[in-house]
Design a protein around this motif. Structure first.
Motif, PDB file in Angstrom:
ATOM      1  N   ASP A  52       0.799  -1.229   0.000  1.00 28.92           N
ATOM      2  CA  ASP A  52       0.000   0.000   0.000  1.00 28.92           C
ATOM      3  C   ASP A  52       0.828   1.273   0.000  1.00 28.92           C
ATOM      4  OD1 ASP A  52       0.937  -0.579   2.525  1.00 28.92           O
ATOM      5  OD2 ASP A  52      -0.823   0.193   3.573  1.00 28.92           O
ATOM      6  N   VAL A  53       2.146   1.153   0.239  1.00 28.40           N
ATOM      7  CA  VAL A  53       3.002   2.335   0.334  1.00 28.40           C
ATOM      8  C   VAL A  53       4.136   2.241  -0.685  1.00 28.40           C
ATOM      9  CG1 VAL A  53       4.577   3.657   1.807  1.00 28.40           C
ATOM     10  CG2 VAL A  53       2.472   2.696   2.775  1.00 28.40           C
ATOM     11  N   THR A  54       4.442   3.371  -1.325  1.00 29.56           N
ATOM     12  CA  THR A  54       5.620   3.471  -2.183  1.00 29.56           C
ATOM     13  C   THR A  54       6.548   4.527  -1.600  1.00 29.56           C
ATOM     14  OG1 THR A  54       4.567   5.127  -3.615  1.00 29.56           O
ATOM     15  CG2 THR A  54       4.368   2.805  -4.264  1.00 29.56           C
ATOM     16  N   LEU A  55       7.839   4.319  -1.759  1.00 26.52           N
ATOM     17  CA  LEU A  55       8.845   5.252  -1.251  1.00 26.52           C
ATOM     18  C   LEU A  55       9.755   5.638  -2.394  1.00 26.52           C
ATOM     19  CD1 LEU A  55      10.258   6.679   1.150  1.00 26.52           C
ATOM     20  CD2 LEU A  55      11.586   4.578   1.477  1.00 26.52           C
ATOM     21  N   GLY A  56       9.914   6.938  -2.623  1.00 29.90           N
ATOM     22  CA  GLY A  56      10.762   7.416  -3.713  1.00 29.90           C
ATOM     23  C   GLY A  56      11.657   8.549  -3.260  1.00 29.90           C
ATOM     24  N   PHE A  57      12.810   8.679  -3.919  1.00 28.24           N
ATOM     25  CA  PHE A  57      13.791   9.712  -3.587  1.00 28.24           C
ATOM     26  C   PHE A  57      14.017  10.602  -4.804  1.00 28.24           C
ATOM     27  CE2 PHE A  57      14.556   6.251  -0.706  1.00 28.24           C
ATOM     28  CZ  PHE A  57      14.882   6.847   0.495  1.00 28.24           C
ATOM     29  N   GLN A  58      13.965  11.913  -4.599  1.00 23.71           N
ATOM     30  CA  GLN A  58      14.241  12.874  -5.659  1.00 23.71           C
ATOM     31  C   GLN A  58      14.953  14.087  -5.084  1.00 23.71           C
ATOM     32  OE1 GLN A  58      10.177  12.877  -7.898  1.00 23.71           O
ATOM     33  NE2 GLN A  58      11.697  13.575  -9.392  1.00 23.71           N
ATOM     34  N   PRO A  59      15.868  14.689  -5.855  1.00 20.76           N
ATOM     35  CA  PRO A  59      16.587  15.865  -5.376  1.00 20.76           C
ATOM     36  C   PRO A  59      15.744  17.124  -5.531  1.00 20.76           C
ATOM     37  CG  PRO A  59      17.304  15.329  -7.595  1.00 20.76           C
ATOM     38  CD  PRO A  59      16.327  14.251  -7.192  1.00 20.76           C
ATOM     39  N   SER A  60      16.158  18.180  -4.829  1.00 18.92           N
ATOM     40  CA  SER A  60      15.432  19.440  -4.902  1.00 18.92           C
ATOM     41  C   SER A  60      15.713  20.204  -6.188  1.00 18.92           C
ATOM     42  CB  SER A  60      15.787  20.319  -3.696  1.00 18.92           C
ATOM     43  OG  SER A  60      17.194  20.529  -3.623  1.00 18.92           O
ATOM     44  N   PHE A  61      16.850  19.907  -6.850  1.00 19.26           N
ATOM     45  CA  PHE A  61      17.136  20.615  -8.104  1.00 19.26           C
ATOM     46  C   PHE A  61      16.319  20.011  -9.253  1.00 19.26           C
ATOM     47  CE2 PHE A  61      20.650  17.493  -7.514  1.00 19.26           C
ATOM     48  CZ  PHE A  61      20.435  16.688  -8.621  1.00 19.26           C
ATOM     49  N   ARG A  62      16.222  20.765 -10.328  1.00 15.98           N
ATOM     50  CA  ARG A  62      15.457  20.297 -11.487  1.00 15.98           C
ATOM     51  C   ARG A  62      16.082  19.016 -12.025  1.00 15.98           C
ATOM     52  NH1 ARG A  62      14.142  24.479 -16.203  1.00 15.98           N
ATOM     53  NH2 ARG A  62      13.011  25.376 -14.423  1.00 15.98           N
ATOM     54  N   ASN A  63      15.252  17.988 -12.192  1.00 14.59           N
ATOM     55  CA  ASN A  63      15.772  16.692 -12.610  1.00 14.59           C
ATOM     56  C   ASN A  63      14.770  15.987 -13.505  1.00 14.59           C
ATOM     57  OD1 ASN A  63      14.198  14.466 -10.776  1.00 14.59           O
ATOM     58  ND2 ASN A  63      14.458  16.407  -9.658  1.00 14.59           N
ATOM     59  N   VAL A  64      15.239  14.936 -14.148  1.00 11.81           N
ATOM     60  CA  VAL A  64      14.388  14.110 -15.011  1.00 11.81           C
ATOM     61  C   VAL A  64      14.257  12.745 -14.372  1.00 11.81           C
ATOM     62  CG1 VAL A  64      14.129  13.050 -17.273  1.00 11.81           C
ATOM     63  CG2 VAL A  64      15.089  15.357 -17.089  1.00 11.81           C
ATOM     64  N   LEU A  65      13.024  12.322 -14.117  1.00 11.67           N
ATOM     65  CA  LEU A  65      12.761  11.005 -13.541  1.00 11.67           C
ATOM     66  C   LEU A  65      12.415  10.034 -14.658  1.00 11.67           C
ATOM     67  CD1 LEU A  65      12.238   9.005 -11.244  1.00 11.67           C
ATOM     68  CD2 LEU A  65       9.949   9.999 -10.994  1.00 11.67           C
ATOM     69  N   ASP A  66      13.230   9.002 -14.803  1.00 10.62           N
ATOM     70  CA  ASP A  66      13.023   7.996 -15.842  1.00 10.62           C
ATOM     71  C   ASP A  66      12.513   6.715 -15.193  1.00 10.62           C
ATOM     72  OD1 ASP A  66      13.048   6.247 -17.941  1.00 10.62           O
ATOM     73  OD2 ASP A  66      15.123   6.630 -18.537  1.00 10.62           O
ATOM     74  N   MET A  67      11.209   6.486 -15.288  1.00  8.89           N
ATOM     75  CA  MET A  67      10.593   5.302 -14.688  1.00  8.89           C
ATOM     76  C   MET A  67      10.732   4.067 -15.567  1.00  8.89           C
ATOM     77  SD  MET A  67       9.504   6.303 -11.734  1.00  8.89           S
ATOM     78  CE  MET A  67       8.414   4.937 -11.244  1.00  8.89           C
ATOM     79  N   THR A  68      11.294   4.221 -16.769  1.00  7.70           N
ATOM     80  CA  THR A  68      11.459   3.067 -17.658  1.00  7.70           C
ATOM     81  C   THR A  68      12.697   2.254 -17.302  1.00  7.70           C
ATOM     82  OG1 THR A  68      12.743   4.278 -19.331  1.00  7.70           O
ATOM     83  CG2 THR A  68      10.334   4.356 -19.504  1.00  7.70           C
ATOM     84  N   GLN A  69      13.613   2.861 -16.562  1.00  5.65           N
ATOM     85  CA  GLN A  69      14.810   2.131 -16.160  1.00  5.65           C
ATOM     86  C   GLN A  69      14.511   1.255 -14.947  1.00  5.65           C
ATOM     87  OE1 GLN A  69      18.729   3.759 -16.264  1.00  5.65           O
ATOM     88  NE2 GLN A  69      18.050   5.700 -17.181  1.00  5.65           N
ATOM     89  N   ASN A  70      15.326   0.251 -14.757  1.00  7.96           N
ATOM     90  CA  ASN A  70      15.175  -0.638 -13.620  1.00  7.96           C
ATOM     91  C   ASN A  70      16.500  -0.703 -12.854  1.00  7.96           C
ATOM     92  OD1 ASN A  70      14.148  -2.503 -11.819  1.00  7.96           O
ATOM     93  ND2 ASN A  70      14.593  -4.261 -13.149  1.00  7.96           N
ATOM     94  N   PRO A  71      16.590  -0.029 -11.701  1.00 10.16           N
ATOM     95  CA  PRO A  71      15.540   0.754 -11.041  1.00 10.16           C
ATOM     96  C   PRO A  71      15.396   2.130 -11.686  1.00 10.16           C
ATOM     97  CG  PRO A  71      17.556   0.881  -9.777  1.00 10.16           C
ATOM     98  CD  PRO A  71      17.847  -0.074 -10.899  1.00 10.16           C
ATOM     99  N   PRO A  72      14.269   2.811 -11.439  1.00  9.22           N
ATOM    100  CA  PRO A  72      14.089   4.165 -11.957  1.00  9.22           C
ATOM    101  C   PRO A  72      15.160   5.103 -11.400  1.00  9.22           C
ATOM    102  CG  PRO A  72      12.020   3.266 -11.137  1.00  9.22           C
ATOM    103  CD  PRO A  72      13.092   2.328 -10.683  1.00  9.22           C
ATOM    104  N   VAL A  73      15.556   6.086 -12.198  1.00 10.98           N
ATOM    105  CA  VAL A  73      16.596   7.026 -11.757  1.00 10.98           C
ATOM    106  C   VAL A  73      16.176   8.455 -12.051  1.00 10.98           C
ATOM    107  CG1 VAL A  73      18.485   5.373 -12.029  1.00 10.98           C
ATOM    108  CG2 VAL A  73      17.844   6.852 -13.949  1.00 10.98           C
ATOM    109  N   CYS A  74      16.714   9.363 -11.238  1.00 10.58           N
ATOM    110  CA  CYS A  74      16.579  10.800 -11.473  1.00 10.58           C
ATOM    111  C   CYS A  74      17.939  11.305 -11.923  1.00 10.58           C
ATOM    112  CB  CYS A  74      16.168  11.532 -10.204  1.00 10.58           C
ATOM    113  SG  CYS A  74      14.702  10.901  -9.392  1.00 10.58           S
ATOM    114  N   THR A  75      17.958  12.160 -12.920  1.00 12.31           N
ATOM    115  CA  THR A  75      19.222  12.715 -13.395  1.00 12.31           C
ATOM    116  C   THR A  75      19.120  14.229 -13.477  1.00 12.31           C
ATOM    117  OG1 THR A  75      18.530  12.396 -15.698  1.00 12.31           O
ATOM    118  CG2 THR A  75      19.897  10.669 -14.703  1.00 12.31           C
ATOM    119  N   GLY A  76      20.242  14.882 -13.200  1.00 11.14           N
ATOM    120  CA  GLY A  76      20.340  16.329 -13.269  1.00 11.14           C
ATOM    121  C   GLY A  76      21.703  16.764 -12.768  1.00 11.14           C
ATOM    122  N   PHE A  77      22.256  17.842 -13.340  1.00  8.32           N
ATOM    123  CA  PHE A  77      23.592  18.319 -12.980  1.00  8.32           C
ATOM    124  C   PHE A  77      24.614  17.179 -13.069  1.00  8.32           C
ATOM    125  CE2 PHE A  77      20.885  21.533 -11.112  1.00  8.32           C
ATOM    126  CZ  PHE A  77      21.568  22.713 -11.401  1.00  8.32           C
TER     127      PHE A  77
END
Length: 220
Positions: A52-77
């Motif tokens: 029932d719960v999902t946990l995700g991590f993202q940075p405060s700077f502008r980033n791109v979240l790619d949910m197609t990767q395994n595991p999903p990744v955020c990229t920026g800077f």
């Protein structure tokens, strides 16, 4: 069963100083949930047993979240953040460069559509230029006659980085304290049976882990 909160585990969630060219630890291991009965549970354990719960991590700077990767990744800077674990991979050089940012951990509960968030500040540096224990000396007196006695007293670890900033590394994972007879793995000082106030002061050391380019820090 819904959760009612998210928080960092005890002694976690402090600012993290990370050197470029390294990868941080998995922040998911530092998170716990509060359940509706008020008890705390390790986030990874809860997620393994509940859907029932999902946990995700993202940075405060502008980033791109790619949910197609395994595991999903955020990229920026030019950094890569594992969306599931919170691991941060930082290149040695980046253009443009940033010196610090917030990493957000967000828990979404589908059972009641509530969202909970906590954050930690990440500081980026190239290298450690000096490090030391503070204060220079600590005087301990036993609380009772039984020895050895582990106290709640500890030295703090400070470091200066190449950019001139000074950071607190006391809670940095991987510090190795010594000698074992007078300090435990958490840095708590121990009064040993062999200690005599007439002897020379015991020298306490903290060895920085590999991700901070090992150095041995004596108290003056």
């Amino acid at each position: 069963m819904p959760i009612t909160g998210i928080n960092w585990k005890a002694n976690e969630g402090y600012d993290l100083h990370l050197l470029r060219g390294h990868t941080s630890r998995a922040f998911r291991t530092l998170v716990e949930f509060t359940r509706d009965d008020g008890t705390k549970q390790d986030a990874a354990d809860y997620l393994a047993a509940n859907a029932d719960v999902t946990l995700g991590f993202q940075p405060s700077f502008r980033n791109v979240l790619d949910m197609t990767q395994n595991p999903p990744v955020c990229t920026g800077f030019e950094m890569t953040i594992n969306h599931e674990t919170g691991e941060i991979e930082v290149p040695i050089t980046a253009d443009p460069d940033i010196h610090n940012f917030l990493l957000h951990a967000t828990a979404e509960d589908s059972s009641d559509d509530k969202e909970y968030r906590i954050s930690i500040r990440i500081h980026l540096h190239d290298r450690v230029t000096s490090a030391w224990l503070t204060p220079p000396i600590l005087t301990l007196r036993p609380d009772g006659a039984a020895l050895p006695q582990t106290t709640m007293t500890r030295f703090s670890v400070r470091a200066q980085f190449d950019d001139g900033t000074v950071g607190d590394l006391t809670h940095h994972h991987g510090l190795v304290w010594g000698p074992a007879s007078n300090v435990n793995a958490e840095g708590r000082l121990i009064i040993a049976a062999a200690n005599d106030p007439r002897d020379q002061p015991v020298q306490i050391t903290a060895t920085l882990p590999a991700d901070l380019r090992d150095a041995v820090l004596p108290n003056p």
